[in-house]
Design a protein around this motif. Structure first.
Motif, PDB file in Angstrom:
ATOM      1  N   PHE A  13     -47.345 -28.809  55.614  1.00  0.00           N
ATOM      2  CA  PHE A  13     -47.077 -30.370  54.903  1.00  0.00           C
ATOM      3  C   PHE A  13     -47.455 -29.867  53.572  1.00  0.00           C
ATOM      4  O   PHE A  13     -48.680 -29.330  53.465  1.00  0.00           O
ATOM      5  CB  PHE A  13     -48.096 -31.271  55.804  1.00  0.00           C
ATOM      6  CG  PHE A  13     -47.698 -31.757  56.870  1.00  0.00           C
ATOM      7  CD1 PHE A  13     -46.987 -32.749  57.061  1.00  0.00           C
ATOM      8  CD2 PHE A  13     -47.929 -31.013  58.088  1.00  0.00           C
ATOM      9  CE1 PHE A  13     -46.517 -33.320  58.330  1.00  0.00           C
ATOM     10  CE2 PHE A  13     -47.780 -31.712  59.387  1.00  0.00           C
ATOM     11  CZ  PHE A  13     -46.922 -32.691  59.547  1.00  0.00           C
ATOM     12  N   GLU A 246     -40.641 -24.558  59.435  1.00  0.00           N
ATOM     13  CA  GLU A 246     -40.365 -25.907  58.609  1.00  0.00           C
ATOM     14  C   GLU A 246     -41.354 -26.450  57.842  1.00  0.00           C
ATOM     15  O   GLU A 246     -42.627 -26.228  57.842  1.00  0.00           O
ATOM     16  CB  GLU A 246     -40.293 -26.913  59.830  1.00  0.00           C
ATOM     17  CG  GLU A 246     -39.587 -28.294  59.373  1.00  0.00           C
ATOM     18  CD  GLU A 246     -39.502 -29.106  60.408  1.00  0.00           C
ATOM     19  OE1 GLU A 246     -39.106 -30.493  60.301  1.00  0.00           O
ATOM     20  OE2 GLU A 246     -39.674 -28.864  61.814  1.00  0.00           O
ATOM     21  N   SER A 248     -42.738 -30.061  55.502  1.00  0.00           N
ATOM     22  CA  SER A 248     -42.579 -31.383  55.297  1.00  0.00           C
ATOM     23  C   SER A 248     -43.219 -31.897  54.077  1.00  0.00           C
ATOM     24  O   SER A 248     -44.299 -31.287  53.604  1.00  0.00           O
ATOM     25  CB  SER A 248     -42.956 -32.271  56.305  1.00  0.00           C
ATOM     26  OG  SER A 248     -43.335 -33.325  56.195  1.00  0.00           O
ATOM     27  N   ARG A 281     -42.761 -37.052  59.333  1.00  0.00           N
ATOM     28  CA  ARG A 281     -42.126 -36.021  58.543  1.00  0.00           C
ATOM     29  C   ARG A 281     -41.276 -36.314  57.512  1.00  0.00           C
ATOM     30  O   ARG A 281     -40.996 -35.728  56.526  1.00  0.00           O
ATOM     31  CB  ARG A 281     -41.443 -35.055  59.532  1.00  0.00           C
ATOM     32  CG  ARG A 281     -42.536 -33.641  60.011  1.00  0.00           C
ATOM     33  CD  ARG A 281     -41.743 -32.973  61.018  1.00  0.00           C
ATOM     34  NE  ARG A 281     -41.304 -33.384  62.252  1.00  0.00           N
ATOM     35  CZ  ARG A 281     -41.102 -32.629  63.389  1.00  0.00           C
ATOM     36  NH1 ARG A 281     -40.548 -31.392  63.012  1.00  0.00           N
ATOM     37  NH2 ARG A 281     -40.904 -33.125  64.493  1.00  0.00           N
ATOM     38  N   GLU A 282     -40.694 -37.496  57.734  1.00  0.00           N
ATOM     39  CA  GLU A 282     -39.668 -38.087  56.764  1.00  0.00           C
ATOM     40  C   GLU A 282     -40.403 -39.437  56.125  1.00  0.00           C
ATOM     41  O   GLU A 282     -39.558 -40.339  55.779  1.00  0.00           O
ATOM     42  CB  GLU A 282     -38.351 -38.427  57.423  1.00  0.00           C
ATOM     43  CG  GLU A 282     -37.908 -37.279  58.001  1.00  0.00           C
ATOM     44  CD  GLU A 282     -37.831 -36.391  57.138  1.00  0.00           C
ATOM     45  OE1 GLU A 282     -37.382 -36.602  55.958  1.00  0.00           O
ATOM     46  OE2 GLU A 282     -37.523 -35.128  57.679  1.00  0.00           O
TER      47      GLU A 282
END
Length: 368
Positions: A13, A246, A248, A281-282
């Motif tokens: 994040f 990943e 975010s 996350r979005e």
């Protein structure tokens, strides 16, 4: 490179903030899922009530062994109250802090006793905290060993130096020591993560607050003030169910770590405050509120705007108390991440809107 390894294995994040900029209250927020506004814990050595449910208690009640190894007195159980729910809790004793190596050694000595038991483990490290004093082998990793950081350059502007080393003339040396402390912790952490027990574990890597180095309006090399320097924190979540590597950019908060860990461990039924980070996350921009240590101020970060409201006038970098009490600052953290330019007068409409938001948020706390 333990931290890079965690980032490559999990979800990073890139826009995470803490709920407060000092140690005891921030860890209480982490372990309860509640803002310092709601717990009332706003100062170091102010312990949480034994009646407050904690993350350790939530995991213990699900059959986990619970272990805590911490490195500094503000999170020693006698000062913070967070011993509740832990089967074992080790700290620095009568000392103010201890080296990360000692903390890891203590924790790893316990692990063989829990081979067949599910574990909830909290490890707290403190080396990257002033005064920065890495082991000698790390001292010049990021600074030329043949340079003298105490040699005054009469042509250079006055250096912003740490309060614990006023004779320093080159602030980049303090920056280098801070990096060295992180490298030292990182190498020790790798020794723990290399153990088979932690290869498939659910892990959250984060911090209690950020650190001001030599950029910003506030006192350098510390975390006394509430700005983006001290609000922004690392946050990495690793779990077998997550896609590796990943990132975010969703705006998230440290108080949501506990709820997320419980969900990832298969316990969504456990009652615990907070939002699931994975569901954000979005996430769209939303106001995120934080409290300044000792209740001296409060902030709201909403999109690119960070508004700070002075509640007591005690902030040394704001000016005389009678002039700064209840005053505000506004920063555009996208253009000015070190918060070096107050634009509250230029952005009057935005300032007024955010000030109203933060006052409303404070008022809701008083009503709950």
């Amino acid at each position: 490179d333990a931290i890079d390894g965690l980032a490559s294995r999990g979800l990073v994040f890139t826009d995470a903030i803490t709920s407060i900029n000092n140690t005891t209250p921030s860890h209480v927020a982490l372990m309860t899922g509640l803002s310092p506004r709601d717990t009332g814990v706003i100062a170091n050595a102010l312990p949480i009530s034994e009646a407050a449910p904690t993350l350790a208690e939530a995991f213990r009640d699900k059959g986990y062994a619970t272990l805590a190894a911490v490195s500094a007195s503000p999170v020693s159980y006698r000062y913070c109250g967070l011993g509740q729910g832990f089967d074992r809790y080790s700290g620095p004793g009568e000392r103010s802090a201890r080296d990360s190596a000692e903390t890891f050694q203590e924790l790893m000595s316990w692990l063989p006793e829990y081979t067949d038991t599910p574990l909830f483990v909290w490890v707290h490290l403190y080396d990257a905290h002033g005064p920065y004093d890495p082991p000698e082998a790390y001292r010049y990793l990021y600074y030329p060993e043949d340079s003298d950081p105490y040699l005054k350059d009469e042509s250079a502007p006055e250096a912003r130096v740490p309060y614990w080393d006023r004779g320093l003339q080159d602030s980049s040396f303090a920056n280098a020591l801070y990096r060295s402390e992180i490298t030292y912790q990182d190498e020790l952490l790798q020794g723990l993560l290399d153990r088979p027990r932690f290869q498939e574990s659910i892990i959250a890597f984060t911090a209690d607050h950020g650190e001001t180095l030599d950029r910003g309006l506030e006192e350098p090399f510390g975390h006394l003030s509430l700005t983006y320097n001290t609000l922004a924190i690392p946050l990495i979540v690793v779990a077998p169910a997550l896609t590796s590597g990943e990132q975010s950019a969703a705006p998230v908060e440290q108080v949501d770590v506990g709820r997320t860990l419980l969900n990832l461990a298969g316990h969504p039924d456990v009652e615990f405050p907070g939002r699931d980070l994975l569901a954000q996350r979005e996430g769209l921009a939303r106001p995120r509120f934080s409290v300044q240590s000792n209740g001296d101020g409060v902030s709201v970060l909403y999109g690119q705007w960070l508004l700070l409201l002075n509640l007591t006038g005690r902030q040394r970098d704001w000016g005389p108390s009678e002039e700064t009490l209840h005053s505000v600052r506004l920063f555009n953290v996208k253009e000015d991440p070190f918060c070096e330019r107050d634009v509250s007068k230029e952005e009057f409409v935005e300032t007024k809107r955010l000030r109203a938001l933060v006052i409303d948020w404070l008022g809701k706390g008083a009503q709950s």
